[in-house]
Design an enzyme around this catalytic site. Sequence first.
Site, short mmCIF file in Angstrom:
data_model
loop_
_atom_site.label_atom_id
_atom_site.label_comp_id
_atom_site.label_asym_id
_atom_site.label_seq_id
_atom_site.Cartn_x
_atom_site.Cartn_y
_atom_site.Cartn_z
N HIS A 75 0.84 -1.21 0.00
CA HIS A 75 0.00 0.00 0.00
C HIS A 75 0.87 1.25 0.00
O HIS A 75 1.19 1.80 1.04
CB HIS A 75 -0.91 0.00 1.23
CG HIS A 75 -1.99 1.03 1.18
ND1 HIS A 75 -3.11 0.97 1.97
CD2 HIS A 75 -2.14 2.17 0.44
CE1 HIS A 75 -3.89 2.01 1.73
NE2 HIS A 75 -3.30 2.75 0.80
N HIS A 77 1.80 5.08 -2.37
CA HIS A 77 1.43 6.04 -3.41
C HIS A 77 2.72 6.68 -3.92
O HIS A 77 3.39 7.39 -3.18
CB HIS A 77 0.52 7.13 -2.85
CG HIS A 77 -0.75 6.60 -2.25
ND1 HIS A 77 -1.93 6.54 -2.96
CD2 HIS A 77 -1.03 6.10 -1.02
CE1 HIS A 77 -2.88 6.03 -2.18
NE2 HIS A 77 -2.35 5.75 -1.00
N ARG A 79 2.69 8.56 -6.80
CA ARG A 79 2.22 9.82 -7.39
C ARG A 79 2.49 9.99 -8.87
O ARG A 79 2.05 10.98 -9.46
CB ARG A 79 2.81 11.01 -6.63
CG ARG A 79 2.57 11.02 -5.13
CD ARG A 79 1.11 11.00 -4.77
NE ARG A 79 0.88 11.27 -3.36
CZ ARG A 79 -0.26 11.02 -2.73
NH1 ARG A 79 -1.27 10.50 -3.39
NH2 ARG A 79 -0.40 11.29 -1.45
N ASN A 109 -4.52 5.88 -7.70
CA ASN A 109 -5.06 7.25 -7.73
C ASN A 109 -4.02 8.25 -8.25
O ASN A 109 -3.63 9.20 -7.57
CB ASN A 109 -5.60 7.68 -6.36
CG ASN A 109 -4.55 7.62 -5.26
OD1 ASN A 109 -3.59 6.87 -5.35
ND2 ASN A 109 -4.76 8.41 -4.21
N ASP A 167 -8.49 2.83 -3.88
CA ASP A 167 -7.92 3.48 -2.70
C ASP A 167 -7.80 4.99 -2.89
O ASP A 167 -7.37 5.47 -3.94
CB ASP A 167 -6.54 2.92 -2.37
CG ASP A 167 -5.98 3.54 -1.12
OD1 ASP A 167 -6.63 3.45 -0.07
OD2 ASP A 167 -4.91 4.16 -1.20
N HIS A 194 -10.68 0.79 0.51
CA HIS A 194 -10.55 1.92 1.43
C HIS A 194 -11.92 2.09 2.08
O HIS A 194 -12.87 2.51 1.42
CB HIS A 194 -10.15 3.16 0.64
CG HIS A 194 -10.14 4.42 1.41
ND1 HIS A 194 -8.99 5.13 1.67
CD2 HIS A 194 -11.14 5.15 1.99
CE1 HIS A 194 -9.27 6.22 2.35
NE2 HIS A 194 -10.58 6.25 2.56
N ASP A 320 0.95 2.89 3.85
CA ASP A 320 0.10 3.90 3.20
C ASP A 320 0.94 5.15 2.94
O ASP A 320 0.51 6.28 3.22
CB ASP A 320 -1.13 4.23 4.04
CG ASP A 320 -2.15 5.09 3.28
OD1 ASP A 320 -2.00 5.25 2.05
OD2 ASP A 320 -3.08 5.62 3.92
N HIS A 324 3.37 14.34 0.07
CA HIS A 324 2.83 15.61 -0.41
C HIS A 324 3.96 16.64 -0.44
O HIS A 324 4.92 16.54 0.34
CB HIS A 324 1.71 16.13 0.49
CG HIS A 324 0.49 15.28 0.48
ND1 HIS A 324 -0.35 15.19 -0.62
CD2 HIS A 324 -0.05 14.45 1.42
CE1 HIS A 324 -1.35 14.36 -0.35
NE2 HIS A 324 -1.19 13.89 0.88
N PHE A 338 -4.83 14.92 3.38
CA PHE A 338 -4.60 13.77 4.24
C PHE A 338 -3.32 13.04 3.79
O PHE A 338 -3.00 13.01 2.61
CB PHE A 338 -5.77 12.80 4.17
CG PHE A 338 -7.06 13.32 4.74
CD1 PHE A 338 -7.29 13.28 6.11
CD2 PHE A 338 -8.04 13.85 3.91
CE1 PHE A 338 -8.48 13.75 6.64
CE2 PHE A 338 -9.24 14.32 4.43
CZ PHE A 338 -9.46 14.27 5.80
#
Length: 441
Positions: A75, A77, A79, A109, A167, A194, A320, A324, A338
């Site tokens: 899990h 990300h 990006r 995502n 997710d 999710h 997870d 950012h 988040f």
Amino acid sequence: MSNAQSFTAINPRPGLLRIAGGRIVDPANHRDEVADLWIENGRVAGEDFAPSAGVPHDTLDATGLVVAPGLIDIHVHFREPGQSHKETIASGARAAAAGGFTSVVCMPNTSPTMDNAGTISLLREKAEASACVNVFCAGAITKGLGGADLAPFGAMVGEGIAAITDDGRCIQSHEVMRRAVEYARMFGLTVMDHCQDESLTAGAVMHEGEWSLRLGLPGWPRIGEEIIVARNILLAELCDSPIHCQHISACGSVRLIREARARGVKISGEVCPHHLWFTDERLRNYDANFKMNPPLRSDRDVAAIKEGIADGTLEIFCSDHAPHAFYEKEVELDHAPFGITGLETEFAAFHDLLVHREHILSLERLIAGFTLHPARLLGLDRGTLTPGAPGDVTLIDPTLEWTFDKDASESLARNTPFHGTTFRGRATQTLVAGQTVWSAA
């Protein structure tokens, strides 16, 4: 311990490597012994392997270290494509390697969404060209993560997706989710969900409780997660197909999963370290580095998750990892996104808390949560030191004390609540196909 790190291959010859004198912990084979491990041409050699006289090989001294199958995080990300100012596949893979991970599963995502064979193929090719670890993709359940029209699972399976998930979003229609599970069963895919009922969490910033009341912030009740977990249990039972509940945070979710697994339902859940280390009180200063989805909850929820880990209800660990850009978190808490980073700290955080301090797990069970169980859930040919398996190995020093410095992170992002935290235990060297891709200096 210095935070200096290296990505230079230490054993440049791909042919033969001896990892000498370490404690081999391989939960898939119930193996826990001090022995040598040989990697031949990128794959694990047999336990009785011995090279012919005069054959050159490299030796890596693992005395005092744990030799584990390469760790897996299902899990993350990364990006890319579309948000490479936050993270790229290359930088995310470096962060994974620095945390001891040899394989990761990227969430869909991105922009564009990974909801079709073309985008999956693009990411896979980019990973092959730039990633220092194995990067697997999860395909989207619905087109554009819109929750309505199912994505073309079959075409994405042809590009090698490891699972399907929306997710970042949760499918609100039970009918769509049912059809997704039935469709996934045709391809032997696990559905990862999710768990968030948006009608109960709209506008929420943090856990609904004493601290949301004190701070005057919109609260996110436990039932916003628990009601979807219950839905997923019913669908997994109806369809006789696995559903995996992502980043479990609520005490009721643990109870529901425990009861369902006891009667043989194909339901599972995963845990992130921040839901064990912190509670909603950490938001008392409006620090956006403690804002994540699902939110930090109460002491009661933390205790329930620990019980779920101890009794085997929750047996998969992940980060997870949600990077950012710094300026995105430097705003009012209500407007901050988040998510936190986590790949470089997750193994240490779990080890320090669950193995070293609270003795909730043995080291072997912790390693199983990063190897055997995630590999089995998604059908990955990883997470084991079985002869012939890919030579992905993580070396671990369970006694090493070190302090995490976000400014030395390999990730492009710095949104972490673990900056300045001292841990006991760390992955010190990461090997993919027998090649060292990261080592602590």
